[in-house]
Design a protein around this motif. Structure first.
Motif, mmCIF file in Angstrom:
data_model
loop_
_atom_site.group_PDB
_atom_site.id
_atom_site.type_symbol
_atom_site.label_atom_id
_atom_site.label_comp_id
_atom_site.label_asym_id
_atom_site.label_seq_id
_atom_site.Cartn_x
_atom_site.Cartn_y
_atom_site.Cartn_z
ATOM 1 N N VAL A 5 2.755 -2.123 -1.568
ATOM 2 C CA VAL A 5 1.928 -1.525 -0.512
ATOM 3 C C VAL A 5 1.967 -2.478 0.681
ATOM 4 C CG1 VAL A 5 -0.454 -0.888 0.106
ATOM 5 C CG2 VAL A 5 0.441 -0.300 -2.164
ATOM 6 N N LEU A 6 2.097 -1.935 1.884
ATOM 7 C CA LEU A 6 2.138 -2.777 3.086
ATOM 8 C C LEU A 6 0.847 -2.640 3.894
ATOM 9 C CD1 LEU A 6 5.764 -2.035 4.417
ATOM 10 C CD2 LEU A 6 5.012 -3.898 2.898
ATOM 11 N N GLY A 7 0.178 -3.751 4.124
ATOM 12 C CA GLY A 7 -1.021 -3.733 4.950
ATOM 13 C C GLY A 7 -2.101 -4.646 4.396
ATOM 14 N N SER A 8 -3.222 -4.751 5.136
ATOM 15 C CA SER A 8 -4.248 -5.713 4.731
ATOM 16 C C SER A 8 -5.665 -5.190 4.880
ATOM 17 C CB SER A 8 -4.094 -6.989 5.568
ATOM 18 O OG SER A 8 -4.292 -6.654 6.931
ATOM 19 N N GLY A 9 -5.808 -3.862 5.027
ATOM 20 C CA GLY A 9 -7.145 -3.320 5.287
ATOM 21 C C GLY A 9 -7.740 -2.559 4.118
ATOM 22 N N ILE A 31 1.781 -6.685 0.641
ATOM 23 C CA ILE A 31 2.093 -7.628 1.729
ATOM 24 C C ILE A 31 1.326 -7.194 2.971
ATOM 25 C CG2 ILE A 31 3.900 -8.525 3.239
ATOM 26 C CD1 ILE A 31 5.951 -7.962 1.137
ATOM 27 N N PRO A 32 0.486 -7.972 3.639
ATOM 28 C CA PRO A 32 0.066 -9.293 3.198
ATOM 29 C C PRO A 32 -1.153 -9.244 2.275
ATOM 30 C CG PRO A 32 -0.720 -8.903 5.435
ATOM 31 C CD PRO A 32 0.010 -7.657 5.020
ATOM 32 N N GLY A 33 -1.861 -8.084 2.188
ATOM 33 C CA GLY A 33 -3.005 -7.969 1.291
ATOM 34 C C GLY A 33 -4.281 -8.578 1.845
ATOM 35 N N ASN A 34 -5.336 -8.593 1.021
ATOM 36 C CA ASN A 34 -6.622 -9.204 1.393
ATOM 37 C C ASN A 34 -7.318 -9.657 0.104
ATOM 38 O OD1 ASN A 34 -8.236 -7.074 0.271
ATOM 39 N ND2 ASN A 34 -7.984 -5.851 2.138
ATOM 40 N N PRO A 35 -8.478 -10.323 0.195
ATOM 41 C CA PRO A 35 -9.103 -10.858 -1.028
ATOM 42 C C PRO A 35 -9.435 -9.782 -2.065
ATOM 43 C CG PRO A 35 -10.067 -11.887 0.892
ATOM 44 C CD PRO A 35 -9.186 -10.790 1.409
ATOM 45 N N GLY A 36 -9.772 -8.580 -1.639
ATOM 46 C CA GLY A 36 -10.068 -7.500 -2.586
ATOM 47 C C GLY A 36 -8.802 -7.073 -3.309
ATOM 48 N N HIS A 44 1.279 -11.361 -1.040
ATOM 49 C CA HIS A 44 2.330 -12.260 -0.557
ATOM 50 C C HIS A 44 2.151 -12.487 0.938
ATOM 51 C CE1 HIS A 44 4.492 -11.536 -4.338
ATOM 52 N NE2 HIS A 44 4.002 -10.318 -4.217
ATOM 53 N N ASP A 45 2.304 -13.753 1.332
ATOM 54 C CA ASP A 45 2.124 -14.127 2.725
ATOM 55 C C ASP A 45 3.435 -13.927 3.487
ATOM 56 O OD1 ASP A 45 1.072 -15.096 4.999
ATOM 57 O OD2 ASP A 45 1.172 -17.217 4.435
ATOM 58 N N LEU A 46 3.666 -12.702 3.884
ATOM 59 C CA LEU A 46 4.917 -12.335 4.568
ATOM 60 C C LEU A 46 4.548 -11.363 5.682
ATOM 61 C CD1 LEU A 46 7.516 -11.473 1.820
ATOM 62 C CD2 LEU A 46 8.153 -11.938 4.136
ATOM 63 N N ASN A 47 5.354 -11.282 6.712
ATOM 64 C CA ASN A 47 5.090 -10.303 7.764
ATOM 65 C C ASN A 47 5.942 -9.055 7.513
ATOM 66 O OD1 ASN A 47 4.798 -8.822 10.060
ATOM 67 N ND2 ASN A 47 5.575 -10.407 11.472
ATOM 68 N N PRO A 48 5.306 -7.883 7.249
ATOM 69 C CA PRO A 48 6.093 -6.680 6.964
ATOM 70 C C PRO A 48 6.998 -6.267 8.124
ATOM 71 C CG PRO A 48 3.770 -6.324 6.465
ATOM 72 C CD PRO A 48 3.864 -7.622 7.197
ATOM 73 N N LEU A 49 6.730 -6.806 9.319
ATOM 74 C CA LEU A 49 7.575 -6.449 10.464
ATOM 75 C C LEU A 49 8.847 -7.302 10.512
ATOM 76 C CD1 LEU A 49 4.785 -5.951 13.151
ATOM 77 C CD2 LEU A 49 6.060 -4.188 11.930
ATOM 78 N N GLY A 69 1.026 1.212 4.871
ATOM 79 C CA GLY A 69 -0.308 1.661 5.278
ATOM 80 C C GLY A 69 -0.347 2.043 6.741
ATOM 81 N N SER A 70 -0.032 1.079 7.606
ATOM 82 C CA SER A 70 -0.235 1.288 9.042
ATOM 83 C C SER A 70 0.952 1.952 9.733
ATOM 84 C CB SER A 70 -0.506 -0.076 9.686
ATOM 85 O OG SER A 70 -0.191 -0.054 11.043
ATOM 86 N N GLU A 71 0.649 2.654 10.818
ATOM 87 C CA GLU A 71 1.671 3.298 11.657
ATOM 88 C C GLU A 71 2.610 2.264 12.294
ATOM 89 O OE1 GLU A 71 -1.524 3.172 12.160
ATOM 90 O OE2 GLU A 71 -2.006 2.635 14.232
ATOM 91 N N VAL A 72 2.109 1.046 12.440
ATOM 92 C CA VAL A 72 2.921 0.011 13.081
ATOM 93 C C VAL A 72 4.178 -0.261 12.240
ATOM 94 C CG1 VAL A 72 2.920 -2.414 13.815
ATOM 95 C CG2 VAL A 72 0.912 -1.001 14.208
ATOM 96 N N TYR A 73 4.025 -0.265 10.907
ATOM 97 C CA TYR A 73 5.179 -0.495 10.030
ATOM 98 C C TYR A 73 6.136 0.698 10.098
ATOM 99 C CZ TYR A 73 1.683 -3.696 8.148
ATOM 100 O OH TYR A 73 0.712 -4.646 8.023
ATOM 101 N N LEU A 74 5.564 1.890 10.169
ATOM 102 C CA LEU A 74 6.409 3.094 10.226
ATOM 103 C C LEU A 74 7.192 3.122 11.528
ATOM 104 C CD1 LEU A 74 3.721 5.559 8.847
ATOM 105 C CD2 LEU A 74 5.747 4.748 7.623
ATOM 106 N N GLU A 75 6.484 2.804 12.621
ATOM 107 C CA GLU A 75 7.159 2.815 13.926
ATOM 108 C C GLU A 75 8.251 1.753 13.990
ATOM 109 O OE1 GLU A 75 5.626 1.340 17.489
ATOM 110 O OE2 GLU A 75 6.234 3.057 18.685
ATOM 111 N N SER A 76 8.075 0.681 13.244
ATOM 112 C CA SER A 76 9.088 -0.389 13.255
ATOM 113 C C SER A 76 10.349 0.033 12.491
ATOM 114 C CB SER A 76 8.516 -1.671 12.643
ATOM 115 O OG SER A 76 8.550 -1.586 11.223
ATOM 116 N N GLY A 77 10.251 1.156 11.756
ATOM 117 C CA GLY A 77 11.439 1.676 11.075
ATOM 118 C C GLY A 77 11.581 1.216 9.634
ATOM 119 N N VAL A 78 10.464 0.930 8.976
ATOM 120 C CA VAL A 78 10.538 0.425 7.600
ATOM 121 C C VAL A 78 11.171 1.464 6.659
ATOM 122 C CG1 VAL A 78 8.215 1.074 6.780
ATOM 123 C CG2 VAL A 78 9.257 -0.989 5.964
#
Ligand code: AMP
Ligand code: GLY
Length: 416
Positions: A5-9, A31-36, A44-49, A69-78
């Protein structure tokens, strides 16, 4: 299956929560995830972009399925990045993402295929836009065409504010150099209609209602969403059926005809007007906090559902009919400037589910780390039961820098 899963929210926390109990799951990564998320998945401490690093990670960990998760990853062409690989991405291609990332494209599509939405005009010339708006009556709706992190829409009754917005967008080019659209103001109640989609196969979800303004009674600036309710009593079944046949189905078909067939979560931000449901906007990903509420209601295995859908098979979906209410605890100052690093205590006392939206772990202490920090969820057979539960639990959370709305769901429910 190995899933990433990509995102941190909160949306990504809800996705991981829904995936983690599947019999089909081997390893769950985020990537990158959150405490929950860290409690239920490998983070993992990586930038999905960083596509090169992402590609390498996917190979090393033998990832079978990626859910951005986020549109930013989709727009980047993942999605395009893995087009010729065995790894499948449950998300639209960069081109299909334009239904969200280019408001001009979304409007063209809707106009061409007669999908009901506000009438509009597009502008790239500052002076032309000013001349046009001066001759219009308010309220004025001005939208930046590209992604603007939720800050690209201004709705105002004030012509001076409207002109100032045009200046910011077209003269100062605050968001970039894209076009803007000025559209008709629509009146009615808004709702989110989300679907799982693969090409021409659609699995609709129950509708939900976001509360975008920061303050009670829908006052104050717009945010990413301060709370959520589902079901929504004030949206009729007739409206929902019409929205499906007149908006969702034709949009999915239109995208196929345009060679932009859609895979992923399609999000219709709709409004119930006197003339029927219309589109305010489309998003190419799960909503946040819609995901926290809807995935909590889902009683069908999410991984099986997605796996089958990718084979064009529909899994019968079961949704808990109870009222679900989600309240966002946001940093004071949000959506404008806010401070981070405030200690949060009490979350371990909560008896209802909660999701991390913007938190971080510093040694043994949980701290605020974003605008929207936590979402607390409550449910019950009646709206009042759900509401009482949610707000009782929230009081257990201690943090000196959090704010939240106390009226989530009130306006749209029969009983308050
Ligand atoms: P968006 O980011 O496109 O969802 O827009 C943010 C908010 O602006 C929406 O949730 C609506 O409340 C409002 N809005 C956007 N477009 C219109 C419109 N044409 N008429 C009335 N309100 C709108
Ligand atoms: N809840 C609104 C959004 O995800 O865009």
């Amino acid at each position: 299956m190995n899933v990433l899963v990509l995102g941190s929210g909160g949306r990504e926390h809800a996705l991981c929560q829904a995936l983690k109990n599947s019999d089909k799951l081997s390893n769950l990564h985020c990537i990158p995830g959150n405490p929950g998320i860290a409690e239920i998945a490998y983070i993992h401490d990586l930038n999905p972009l960083d596509h090169q690093a992402l590609f390498k990670f996917v190979k090393i960990h033998s990832i079978d399925l990626i859910i951005p998760g986020s549109e930013v990853y989709l727009e980047s062409g993942v999605t395009d990045l893995f087009e010729n690989e065995s790894t499948v991405v449950f998300g639209p291609t960069k081109k299909a993402t334009e239904i969200e990332s280019s408001k001009v494209y979304a409007k063209h599509l809707m106009q061409h295929y007669n999908i009901p939405t506000a009438s509009y005009k597009e502008f790239s010339d500052y002076q032309e836009a000013i001349t046009y708006i001066t001759n219009q009556e308010g309220p004025y709706v001005i939208k930046y065409s590209g992604l603007a992190g939720g800050k690209g829409v201004t709705v105002t009754p004030d012509l001076i504010v409207a002109k100032d917005t045009i200046k910011t967008m077209l003269k100062d080019k605050t968001f970039g150099s894209e076009k803007i659209i000025i559209e008709e103001f629509l009146e009615g109640e808004e709702f989110s209609f989300m679907c799982f989609v693969h090409e021409d196969v659609i699995i609709p979800m129950p509708i939900a209602q976001d509360h975008k303004p920061l303050l009670e009674e829908d006052k104050g600036p717009n945010t990413g969403g301060m709370g959520m309710i589902s079901p929504v009593d004030s949206i009729s079944q007739e409206t929902i059926s019409k929205a499906y046949t007149e908006i969702i189905q034709p949009t999915v078909k239109a995208l196929m005809k345009e060679n932009r067939s859609f895979t992923g979560f399609l999000y219709g931000g709709l409004i119930q007007t006197k003339e029927g449901p219309k589109v305010i906007e489309f998003n190419a990903r799960f909503g946040d906090p819609e995901a926290e509420i809807l995935l909590s209601k889902l009683n069908t295995d999410l991984l099986t559902l997605i796996q089958n859908l990718l084979k064009k098979k529909i899994t019968p979906t079961l949704w808990d009919p109870d009222y679900y209410l989600g309240v966002v605890l946001a940093s004071k100052g949000y959506p404008k400037k806010y401070e981070k690093n405030y200690e949060i205590t009490g979350v371990d006392q909560l008896k209802t589910p909660y999701f991390h939206m913007g938190t971080k772990q510093a040694n043994d202490t949980l701290k605020t780390n974003g605008g929207r920090v936590l979402l607390v969820l409550g449910f019950g057979q009646t709206f009042s039961e759900a509401k009482t539960k949610t707000y009782t639990e929230i009081k257990k959370i201690q943090c000196t820098n959090l704010q939240y709305r106390k009226d989530i769901g009130d306006k749209s429910q029969k009983e308050v």
